[in-house]
Design an enzyme around this catalytic site. Structure first.
Site, PDB file in Angstrom:
ATOM      1  N   GLN A  11       0.893  -1.173  -0.193  1.00  0.00           N
ATOM      2  CA  GLN A  11       0.080  -0.005  -0.222  1.00  0.00           C
ATOM      3  C   GLN A  11       0.927   1.450  -0.214  1.00  0.00           C
ATOM      4  O   GLN A  11       0.717   2.067  -0.947  1.00  0.00           O
ATOM      5  CB  GLN A  11      -1.030   0.051   1.256  1.00  0.00           C
ATOM      6  CG  GLN A  11      -1.841  -1.192   1.221  1.00  0.00           C
ATOM      7  CD  GLN A  11      -3.007  -0.868   2.179  1.00  0.00           C
ATOM      8  OE1 GLN A  11      -3.822  -0.007   2.182  1.00  0.00           O
ATOM      9  NE2 GLN A  11      -2.589  -1.535   3.356  1.00  0.00           N
ATOM     10  N   TYR A  62       6.372  -7.966   7.556  1.00  0.00           N
ATOM     11  CA  TYR A  62       5.355  -9.114   7.572  1.00  0.00           C
ATOM     12  C   TYR A  62       4.108  -8.370   8.214  1.00  0.00           C
ATOM     13  O   TYR A  62       4.237  -8.035   9.594  1.00  0.00           O
ATOM     14  CB  TYR A  62       6.148 -10.213   8.453  1.00  0.00           C
ATOM     15  CG  TYR A  62       5.049 -11.379   8.497  1.00  0.00           C
ATOM     16  CD1 TYR A  62       5.432 -12.510   7.723  1.00  0.00           C
ATOM     17  CD2 TYR A  62       3.970 -11.387   9.446  1.00  0.00           C
ATOM     18  CE1 TYR A  62       4.854 -13.772   7.945  1.00  0.00           C
ATOM     19  CE2 TYR A  62       3.435 -12.683   9.568  1.00  0.00           C
ATOM     20  CZ  TYR A  62       3.577 -13.774   8.874  1.00  0.00           C
ATOM     21  OH  TYR A  62       3.087 -14.880   9.000  1.00  0.00           O
ATOM     22  N   THR A  63       2.967  -8.285   7.900  1.00  0.00           N
ATOM     23  CA  THR A  63       1.674  -7.725   8.287  1.00  0.00           C
ATOM     24  C   THR A  63       0.747  -8.612   8.472  1.00  0.00           C
ATOM     25  O   THR A  63      -0.500  -7.981   8.935  1.00  0.00           O
ATOM     26  CB  THR A  63       1.603  -6.490   7.596  1.00  0.00           C
ATOM     27  OG1 THR A  63       1.036  -6.874   6.118  1.00  0.00           O
ATOM     28  CG2 THR A  63       2.685  -5.446   7.345  1.00  0.00           C
ATOM     29  N   THR A 102       4.932   0.544  13.506  1.00  0.00           N
ATOM     30  CA  THR A 102       3.481   0.246  13.678  1.00  0.00           C
ATOM     31  C   THR A 102       3.118   0.815  15.123  1.00  0.00           C
ATOM     32  O   THR A 102       3.928   0.807  16.298  1.00  0.00           O
ATOM     33  CB  THR A 102       3.078  -1.249  13.619  1.00  0.00           C
ATOM     34  OG1 THR A 102       1.690  -1.317  14.006  1.00  0.00           O
ATOM     35  CG2 THR A 102       3.916  -1.824  14.519  1.00  0.00           C
ATOM     36  N   ASP A 103       1.647   1.227  15.236  1.00  0.00           N
ATOM     37  CA  ASP A 103       1.292   1.405  16.768  1.00  0.00           C
ATOM     38  C   ASP A 103       1.094  -0.055  17.309  1.00  0.00           C
ATOM     39  O   ASP A 103       1.021   0.010  18.826  1.00  0.00           O
ATOM     40  CB  ASP A 103      -0.209   1.980  16.508  1.00  0.00           C
ATOM     41  CG  ASP A 103      -1.156   1.072  15.795  1.00  0.00           C
ATOM     42  OD1 ASP A 103      -0.598   0.088  14.858  1.00  0.00           O
ATOM     43  OD2 ASP A 103      -2.366   1.051  16.009  1.00  0.00           O
ATOM     44  N   TYR A 126       3.431 -10.133  16.027  1.00  0.00           N
ATOM     45  CA  TYR A 126       3.898  -8.896  15.154  1.00  0.00           C
ATOM     46  C   TYR A 126       4.353  -7.592  15.957  1.00  0.00           C
ATOM     47  O   TYR A 126       5.150  -6.943  15.300  1.00  0.00           O
ATOM     48  CB  TYR A 126       2.446  -8.504  14.431  1.00  0.00           C
ATOM     49  CG  TYR A 126       2.564  -7.257  13.695  1.00  0.00           C
ATOM     50  CD1 TYR A 126       3.174  -7.266  12.502  1.00  0.00           C
ATOM     51  CD2 TYR A 126       1.866  -6.236  14.034  1.00  0.00           C
ATOM     52  CE1 TYR A 126       3.243  -6.077  11.610  1.00  0.00           C
ATOM     53  CE2 TYR A 126       1.831  -5.005  13.291  1.00  0.00           C
ATOM     54  CZ  TYR A 126       2.531  -4.958  12.273  1.00  0.00           C
ATOM     55  OH  TYR A 126       2.668  -3.621  11.372  1.00  0.00           O
ATOM     56  N   TRP A 151      -3.546   1.793  11.207  1.00  0.00           N
ATOM     57  CA  TRP A 151      -4.767   1.486  10.456  1.00  0.00           C
ATOM     58  C   TRP A 151      -4.414   2.190   9.127  1.00  0.00           C
ATOM     59  O   TRP A 151      -5.309   2.743   8.427  1.00  0.00           O
ATOM     60  CB  TRP A 151      -5.719   2.265  11.055  1.00  0.00           C
ATOM     61  CG  TRP A 151      -6.105   1.891  12.640  1.00  0.00           C
ATOM     62  CD1 TRP A 151      -5.342   1.385  13.423  1.00  0.00           C
ATOM     63  CD2 TRP A 151      -7.459   2.224  13.051  1.00  0.00           C
ATOM     64  NE1 TRP A 151      -6.033   1.119  14.545  1.00  0.00           N
ATOM     65  CE2 TRP A 151      -7.253   1.727  14.530  1.00  0.00           C
ATOM     66  CE3 TRP A 151      -8.638   2.840  12.919  1.00  0.00           C
ATOM     67  CZ2 TRP A 151      -8.262   1.880  15.513  1.00  0.00           C
ATOM     68  CZ3 TRP A 151      -9.772   3.051  13.653  1.00  0.00           C
ATOM     69  CH2 TRP A 151      -9.601   2.191  15.213  1.00  0.00           C
TER      70      TRP A 151
END
Length: 289
Positions: A11, A62-63, A102-103, A126, A151
């Site tokens: 994305q 890696y999500t 990331t959060d 994660y 998000w």
């Protein structure tokens, strides 16, 4: 100046690709696993020694948050070992790294927007691999810049926005979690912020300020609010019901609260951050087009 973008088909990488032509004087090297397998450290080293990028934007990650709970080895390789290796390369070549995190590094127990110095305590595999990636990168290259986001959605790839549109058009009603609060982030806005940082550094090398930063769109909402806004903007008639996290169990624990304080990135780089609903409307208009 060359800019190497890893994970370029995701994305964020795709949004950077769509904006690259707006930034003159930069030559972009867009790579994904087919062009450059980041887990092949020798190949990455040879590629970077040949191309000599001035900047590396690491969008690769890696999500698969839930799958990571039982696939920790691969998540660790991509989320922890790859950033460390990129840091080693950047240190040796004298280039700059922007790494996306990331959060999920937070436990979500706060009631105030998280600042970069707040205690990190991830509850998922994660989140732990991403936090370890931050630590490993900085250990190798203290001049690295890390941006935590939350998000993420876009016109590209799979995401919550597209899922809600699809399900809203297929079903009469949906149940969406209402007790997890954060902020949606339009990947195009984050791409602009990253490219702005690079452009400012290109114009003035002293503009680069290493460290950890937070970036999401402005405002606060729950996943339920996000879903309702998507359907409202898309004129989708679907009855969305709010439910609790307990009613929608997942293998990985999500932060109940992950609103990010963006003061530092705005102060240090003059980044302008749009309100989440405004960006959502813009993204949906592009999807429709």
């Amino acid at each position: 100046m060359k800019v190497l973008v890893t994970g370029a088909n995701g994305q964020l990488g795709s949004e950077i690709q769509s904006r690259a032509s707006e930034f003159s004087g930069l030559e972009f090297l867009f790579t994904d696993v087919n062009e450059l397998d980041l887990t092949d450290f020798n190949a990455v080293k040879l590629y970077c020694e040949k191309e000599k990028p001035s900047f590396i934007i690491n969008c690769a990650a890696y999500t698969a948050v839930d799958v990571a709970e039982t696939d920790g080895e691969l998540a660790t390789l991509i989320n922890t070992k790859v950033p460390a290796f990129l840091g080693k390369i950047s240190k040796s070549l004298g280039c700059r790294v922007i790494h996306v995190s990331t959060d999920y590094v937070f436990d979500g127990l706060s009631c105030l927007p998280y600042v970069e110095t707040d205690l990190v305590d991830p509850d998922s595999v994660y989140g732990k691999t991403k936090l370890n990636g931050e630590i490993a990168l900085v250990k190798e290259d203290s001049s690295a810049l890390i941006i935590r986001t939350s998000w993420l959605y876009s016109t590209y790839g799979k995401n919550f926005l597209k899922t809600m549109i699809k399900l809203g058009e297929e079903r009469d009603e949906l149940k969406v979690v209402a007790d997890q609060v954060g902020t949606p982030t339009y990947a195009a806005d984050l791409a602009d912020a990253i490219l702005t940082i690079i452009a400012k550094t290109k114009a003035n090398p002293s503009a680069w300020k290493a460290g950890i930063y937070h970036y999401s769109n402005e405002g606060v909402c729950s996943w339920y609010d996000f879903a309702k806004a998507i359907h409202e903007i898309c004129n989708i008639e679907c009855n969305v019901h709010p439910i609790t996290t307990e009613e929608y169990p997942t293998p990985a624990k999500r932060p109940a609260y992950s609103v990010l304080n963006k003061s530092k990135i705005k102060r240090n780089f003059g980044v302008k951050i749009p309100y989440w609903r405004d960006s959502l409307k813009l993204c949906i208009s592009k999807l429709k087009a």
